[in-house]
Design a protein around this motif. Sequence first.
Motif, short mmCIF file in Angstrom:
data_model
loop_
_atom_site.label_atom_id
_atom_site.label_comp_id
_atom_site.label_asym_id
_atom_site.label_seq_id
_atom_site.Cartn_x
_atom_site.Cartn_y
_atom_site.Cartn_z
N UNK A 79 15.00 -0.54 -7.67
CA UNK A 79 14.12 0.30 -8.50
C UNK A 79 13.55 1.51 -7.76
N UNK A 80 13.94 1.70 -6.50
CA UNK A 80 13.44 2.87 -5.76
C UNK A 80 14.52 3.95 -5.75
N UNK A 81 14.07 5.19 -5.60
CA UNK A 81 14.99 6.32 -5.59
C UNK A 81 15.25 6.85 -4.19
N UNK A 82 14.33 6.57 -3.27
CA UNK A 82 14.52 6.93 -1.87
C UNK A 82 13.60 6.08 -1.01
N UNK A 83 13.90 6.06 0.27
CA UNK A 83 13.12 5.28 1.22
C UNK A 83 13.04 6.07 2.52
N UNK A 84 11.93 5.91 3.23
CA UNK A 84 11.74 6.63 4.49
C UNK A 84 11.07 5.72 5.52
N UNK A 85 11.31 6.05 6.77
CA UNK A 85 10.61 5.42 7.89
C UNK A 85 9.62 6.45 8.42
N UNK A 86 8.35 6.09 8.45
CA UNK A 86 7.29 6.97 8.95
C UNK A 86 6.64 6.35 10.17
N UNK A 87 6.27 7.20 11.15
CA UNK A 87 5.37 6.76 12.21
C UNK A 87 3.99 6.67 11.60
N UNK A 88 3.13 5.86 12.15
CA UNK A 88 1.78 5.72 11.60
C UNK A 88 0.95 6.99 11.79
N UNK A 89 1.45 7.96 12.55
CA UNK A 89 0.74 9.24 12.68
C UNK A 89 1.11 10.21 11.55
N UNK A 90 2.00 9.79 10.64
CA UNK A 90 2.40 10.61 9.51
C UNK A 90 3.72 11.34 9.67
N UNK A 91 4.38 11.18 10.81
CA UNK A 91 5.67 11.82 11.05
C UNK A 91 6.78 11.05 10.35
N UNK A 92 7.58 11.75 9.55
CA UNK A 92 8.74 11.13 8.91
C UNK A 92 9.88 11.09 9.91
N UNK A 93 10.37 9.89 10.19
CA UNK A 93 11.45 9.69 11.17
C UNK A 93 12.81 9.86 10.50
N UNK A 94 12.98 9.26 9.32
CA UNK A 94 14.26 9.33 8.60
C UNK A 94 14.00 9.02 7.13
#
Length: 104
Positions: A79-94
């Motif tokens: 049911x999701x359209x995209x997924x991301x990995x974020x550092x807890x500082x707010x940086x999107x990794x992928x």
Amino acid sequence: MSILPKELIDAGDGKIYDDGYRLVYFKNDNTYSIGAYCKTIEGFMIGFAECDPIIDEDDIPPFVSNDDILERSLDLFLDIDSVAIYKTDGTCIAKKERDNYKTK
């Protein structure tokens, strides 16, 4: 869409996560939900174990890549359209969009 670091470190009940990573799930209606927290990106593989409870470390799939984690998430949560990995500082990794990913 920007994710606030405050949301990424919120562990609930007034607790705060240390440095680490969060999975964030996005839907087309401009909503998102914050998923699991792990100190290492490799730690997310625990969520893809095929058995519960995990009896042995061999039950956890080996870490292959960030892209593998994103693909597994898209397979697991239809049911999701995209997924991301974020550092807890707010940086999107992928990040991976369902449009750019063919289900197996």
